[in-house]
Design an enzyme around this catalytic site. Structure first.
Site, PDB file in Angstrom:
ATOM      1  N   GLY A  37       0.849  -1.203   0.000  1.00 13.51           N
ATOM      2  CA  GLY A  37       0.000   0.000   0.000  1.00 13.51           C
ATOM      3  C   GLY A  37       0.875   1.240   0.000  1.00 13.51           C
ATOM      4  N   GLY A 172       6.916  25.359   2.727  1.00 14.76           N
ATOM      5  CA  GLY A 172       6.594  24.792   1.409  1.00 14.76           C
ATOM      6  C   GLY A 172       5.123  24.967   1.088  1.00 14.76           C
ATOM      7  CD  GLU A 195       6.767  27.916  -2.387  1.00 15.94           C
ATOM      8  OE1 GLU A 195       6.353  26.857  -1.886  1.00 15.94           O
ATOM      9  OE2 GLU A 195       7.723  27.978  -3.173  1.00 15.94           O
ATOM     10  NE  ARG A 260       6.548  11.805  -0.837  1.00 15.30           N
ATOM     11  CZ  ARG A 260       6.836  11.008   0.182  1.00 15.30           C
ATOM     12  NH1 ARG A 260       7.104  11.523   1.361  1.00 15.30           N
ATOM     13  NH2 ARG A 260       6.862   9.699   0.037  1.00 15.30           N
ATOM     14  CB  ALA A 307      -1.590   7.328  -5.641  1.00 18.75           C
ATOM     15  CG  HIS A 432     -30.527  22.221 -13.378  1.00 19.81           C
ATOM     16  ND1 HIS A 432     -29.629  23.241 -13.215  1.00 19.81           N
ATOM     17  CD2 HIS A 432     -31.684  22.623 -12.787  1.00 19.81           C
ATOM     18  CE1 HIS A 432     -30.219  24.237 -12.563  1.00 19.81           C
ATOM     19  NE2 HIS A 432     -31.465  23.883 -12.296  1.00 19.81           N
TER      20      HIS A 432
HETATM   21  C1  FAD Z   1       1.241  13.528   2.696  1.00 23.20           C
HETATM   22  C2  FAD Z   1       1.053  12.983   1.305  1.00 23.20           C
HETATM   23  C3  FAD Z   1      -0.175  13.094   0.694  1.00 23.20           C
HETATM   24  C4  FAD Z   1      -0.363  12.581  -0.591  1.00 23.20           C
HETATM   25  N1  FAD Z   1      -1.600  12.698  -1.152  1.00 23.20           N
HETATM   26  C5  FAD Z   1      -1.806  12.211  -2.402  1.00 23.20           C
HETATM   27  C6  FAD Z   1      -3.085  12.273  -2.999  1.00 23.20           C
HETATM   28  O1  FAD Z   1      -4.055  12.775  -2.419  1.00 23.20           O
HETATM   29  N2  FAD Z   1      -3.238  11.767  -4.251  1.00 23.20           N
HETATM   30  C7  FAD Z   1      -2.192  11.208  -4.919  1.00 23.20           C
HETATM   31  O2  FAD Z   1      -2.385  10.754  -6.059  1.00 23.20           O
HETATM   32  N3  FAD Z   1      -0.959  11.124  -4.372  1.00 23.20           N
HETATM   33  C8  FAD Z   1      -0.747  11.606  -3.135  1.00 23.20           C
HETATM   34  N4  FAD Z   1       0.489  11.493  -2.566  1.00 23.20           N
HETATM   35  C9  FAD Z   1       1.587  10.898  -3.370  1.00 23.20           C
HETATM   36  C10 FAD Z   1       1.471   9.369  -3.397  1.00 23.20           C
HETATM   37  O3  FAD Z   1       1.465   8.879  -2.081  1.00 23.20           O
HETATM   38  C11 FAD Z   1       2.640   8.801  -4.178  1.00 23.20           C
HETATM   39  O4  FAD Z   1       2.676   9.389  -5.463  1.00 23.20           O
HETATM   40  C12 FAD Z   1       2.519   7.298  -4.363  1.00 23.20           C
HETATM   41  O5  FAD Z   1       2.470   6.655  -3.115  1.00 23.20           O
HETATM   42  C13 FAD Z   1       3.720   6.786  -5.167  1.00 23.20           C
HETATM   43  O6  FAD Z   1       3.650   5.394  -5.303  1.00 23.20           O
HETATM   44  P1  FAD Z   1       4.982   4.547  -5.452  1.00 23.20           P
HETATM   45  O7  FAD Z   1       4.538   3.146  -5.640  1.00 23.20           O
HETATM   46  O8  FAD Z   1       5.878   5.148  -6.439  1.00 23.20           O
HETATM   47  O9  FAD Z   1       5.731   4.702  -4.063  1.00 23.20           O
HETATM   48  P2  FAD Z   1       5.288   4.406  -2.565  1.00 23.20           P
HETATM   49  O10 FAD Z   1       3.821   4.425  -2.396  1.00 23.20           O
HETATM   50  O11 FAD Z   1       6.094   5.324  -1.730  1.00 23.20           O
HETATM   51  O12 FAD Z   1       5.745   2.912  -2.330  1.00 23.20           O
HETATM   52  C14 FAD Z   1       7.079   2.544  -2.254  1.00 23.20           C
HETATM   53  C15 FAD Z   1       7.172   1.311  -1.398  1.00 23.20           C
HETATM   54  O13 FAD Z   1       8.469   0.761  -1.532  1.00 23.20           O
HETATM   55  C16 FAD Z   1       8.907   0.285  -0.293  1.00 23.20           C
HETATM   56  N5  FAD Z   1      10.364   0.232  -0.365  1.00 23.20           N
HETATM   57  C17 FAD Z   1      11.223   1.260  -0.555  1.00 23.20           C
HETATM   58  N6  FAD Z   1      12.478   0.788  -0.668  1.00 23.20           N
HETATM   59  C18 FAD Z   1      12.401  -0.550  -0.548  1.00 23.20           C
HETATM   60  C19 FAD Z   1      13.364  -1.594  -0.587  1.00 23.20           C
HETATM   61  N7  FAD Z   1      14.657  -1.346  -0.780  1.00 23.20           N
HETATM   62  N8  FAD Z   1      12.930  -2.857  -0.417  1.00 23.20           N
HETATM   63  C20 FAD Z   1      11.620  -3.137  -0.227  1.00 23.20           C
HETATM   64  N9  FAD Z   1      10.673  -2.191  -0.189  1.00 23.20           N
HETATM   65  C21 FAD Z   1      11.062  -0.916  -0.341  1.00 23.20           C
HETATM   66  C22 FAD Z   1       8.351   1.300   0.705  1.00 23.20           C
HETATM   67  O14 FAD Z   1       8.260   0.720   1.998  1.00 23.20           O
HETATM   68  C23 FAD Z   1       6.987   1.588   0.095  1.00 23.20           C
HETATM   69  O15 FAD Z   1       5.993   0.742   0.610  1.00 23.20           O
HETATM   70  C24 FAD Z   1       0.705  11.961  -1.276  1.00 23.20           C
HETATM   71  C25 FAD Z   1       1.960  11.837  -0.640  1.00 23.20           C
HETATM   72  C26 FAD Z   1       2.131  12.332   0.622  1.00 23.20           C
HETATM   73  C27 FAD Z   1       3.470  12.172   1.290  1.00 23.20           C
END
Ligand code: FAD
Length: 454
Positions: A37, A172, A195, A260, A307, A432
């Site tokens: 997740g 930020g 900012e 990030r 996401a 509407h």
């Molecule tokens: C506060 C906040 C609010 C956000 N709100 C939104 C939103 O409303 N809508 C939206 O679209 N996006 C939002 N985002 C951004 C969104 O969370 C990310 O874009 C999304 O999670 C990226 O998915 P990902 O699979 O690339 O990485 P992640 O979801 O970060 O998943 C990466 C995974 O890899 C694992 N991992 C890392 N390194 C290793 C390793 N070496 N071995 C094994 N596992 C590892 C981590 O534990 C993690 O579970 C938000 C982010 C933050 C911080």
């Protein structure tokens, strides 16, 4: 262990790759060091939106008397608020684990690294795989001189804060910063955003930036634009921040939300020959890296860190590996939502981008004020719809501000994604009274037959 695909990271990008690949008959192993997740489910999208719903409810109670509803805000029970957030996340986490299991996807709980071509080390286990997918996400960037801890928070600690602070400085004014600013203000905190650039949400269209700035001003959220933090210090009672222009600010907490960065260090990527650029994995449009059989999805690939972009990357890579030729994900067509009050939602080009790409004289911009939309008025909000088209051509961008406008972006996304002309969509009827009528009005006006606008 041998498998068709090993995915390092079980967040949005990683688990989507796994789900789609398994559906296509591939054997998949996900290596996840924390919880499937990832950021979105546990520390990002879902928990922030849960808290923002609490904030919205608080605002609704505050405004209820104006509608004749005699409710009084007695306060917010912080532990119940967090129980709501945690309950939601736990439910979704359980559902995801069940889904992965039902598709026959093995999840290895370990830190994953690339050990060589087609080899991933997951703790003590070595996994041989025809394809490796990097999906390790992103981490909170911290400016030099600052350190997360105590009263200096990243979004992770901010989500779990056991109190409603009386005052916060948010470093930020990007999407994460403004969402927390909006949340804390609704809960009663004094909020100041610092900012470095001249605008909040600087990558959004000017109309959205202006409206958010105006709404925040009205809500009493302070902003220091074009300002940089020189030093920050904390003690038991609070934080004090010195700006480069000499001003000093104090508050209970400081949230660091300056962006990030890609989580790619220590994975063995460079040793394996995978090319990186400022930490991001370099890919082609099909998300192949510089090494055969190694792919990358989600936040490790430069572009909007969202996401739903990660989900779509995952689907695309799984389908490529399975031998089909899916359309690449176009970053420009990824919808963006900022869940502040008011909400902002956009897709496609901003006015500045459209002018730069097509020329000032080759585009037409239509602004429709939501004051003319009955449903928005009933909801007690205000805002606008901006539609940008190529003159006599397709819709290039849509930018919305107002209550819950995030729910309207899907229609805009189809119009922009399908290169539709306003004339194509203007005859399609909107119900509407809905806020979606505002989009319909904008398309009608751009098609040369305005109904409720002059
Ligand atoms: C506060 C906040 C609010 C956000 N709100 C939104 C939103 O409303 N809508 C939206 O679209 N996006 C939002 N985002 C951004 C969104 O969370 C990310 O874009 C999304 O999670 C990226 O998915 P990902 O699979 O690339 O990485 P992640 O979801 O970060 O998943 C990466 C995974 O890899 C694992 N991992 C890392 N390194 C290793 C390793 N070496 N071995 C094994 N596992 C590892 C981590 O534990 C993690 O579970 C938000 C982010 C933050 C911080």
């Amino acid at each position: 262990m041998h498998t068709d695909i090993v995915v390092i990271g079980g967040g949005s990008g990683g688990y989507a790759t796994a789900l789609r690949a398994a559906e296509l008959g591939k054997r998949v192993i996900v290596v996840e060091r924390d919880k499937v997740g990832g950021t979105c489910l546990h520390r990002g999208c879902i928990p922030t939106k849960a808290l923002l719903h609490v904030a919205e409810t608080v605002d609704a109670v505050r405004e209820a008397a104006g509608l004749g509803v005699l409710a009084e805000l007695q306060g917010v029970d912080v532990s119940r608020m967090h129980a709501f957030r945690e309950g939601l996340v736990a439910k979704k986490h359980k559902g995801l684990q069940g889904l992965l299991k039902a598709r026959g996807i093995e999840v290895v709980a370990a830190e994953g690294t690339i050990a060589g071509p087609g080899r991933v080390r997951a703790g003590e286990t070595e996994i041989l795989a025809t394809n490796i997918v990097i999906a390790t996400g992103a981490y909170t960037r911290v400016p030099p001189g600052l350190e997360i801890g105590g009263r200096v928070l990243s979004s992770e600690q901010a989500l779990e804060l056991g109190e409603i602070p009386a005052s916060v400085i948010v470093l930020g004014g990007g999407v994460i910063g403004v969402e927390f600013a909006s949340l804390w203000r609704s809960l009663g905190a004094e909020v100041t955003i610092v900012e470095a650039l001249d605008h909040l949400v600087p990558t959004e269209d000017e109309t959205l930036r202006t409206q958010l700035a105006r709404a925040f001003r009205k809500r009493g959220i302070q902003t220091r634009l074009g300002a940089r933090v020189a030093t920050a210090a904390q003690d038991d009672s609070g934080v004090s921040v010195q700006l480069e222009d000499g001003a000093s600010l104090t508050a209970d907490y400081l949230l660091v939300a300056v962006g990030r960065g890609p989580a790619t260090t220590g994975l063995g990527l460079e040793e394996a020959g995978v090319r990186l650029d400022r930490g991001f994995v370099v890919t082609d449009v099909d998300l192949r890296t510089s090494v055969e059989g190694v792919w990358a999805v989600g936040d490790v690939v430069v572009g909007p860190q969202l996401a739903h972009r990660g989900f779509q990357h995952g689907i695309q890579v799984a389908e490529r590996i399975a031998g089909s030729t899916p359309a690449p994900v176009a970053d420009e067509l990824v919808p963006r939502i900022v869940y502040t009050s008011p909400e902002l939602a956009s897709v496609g080009l901003t006015r500045a981008q459209a002018e730069e790409r097509h020329g000032v004289d080759a585009i037409t911009v239509l602004d429709y004020n939501l004051a003319g939309n009955a449903r928005t008025e009933i909801l007690g909000g205000s805002g606008s719809v901006r539609v940008i088209r190529k003159t006599d051509g397709p819709v290039l961008g849509v930018h919305l501000a107002g209550p819950r406008v995030g729910e309207l972006i899907s229609e805009a996304q189809l119009v922009v994604g399908w290169d539709a002309h306003p004339e194509d969509v203007a005859p399609l009827v909107h119900a509407h009274p809905t806020q979606s009528e505002a989009l319909g009005e904008a398309f009608l006006a751009l098609a040369g037959k305005p109904l409720h606008v002059l």
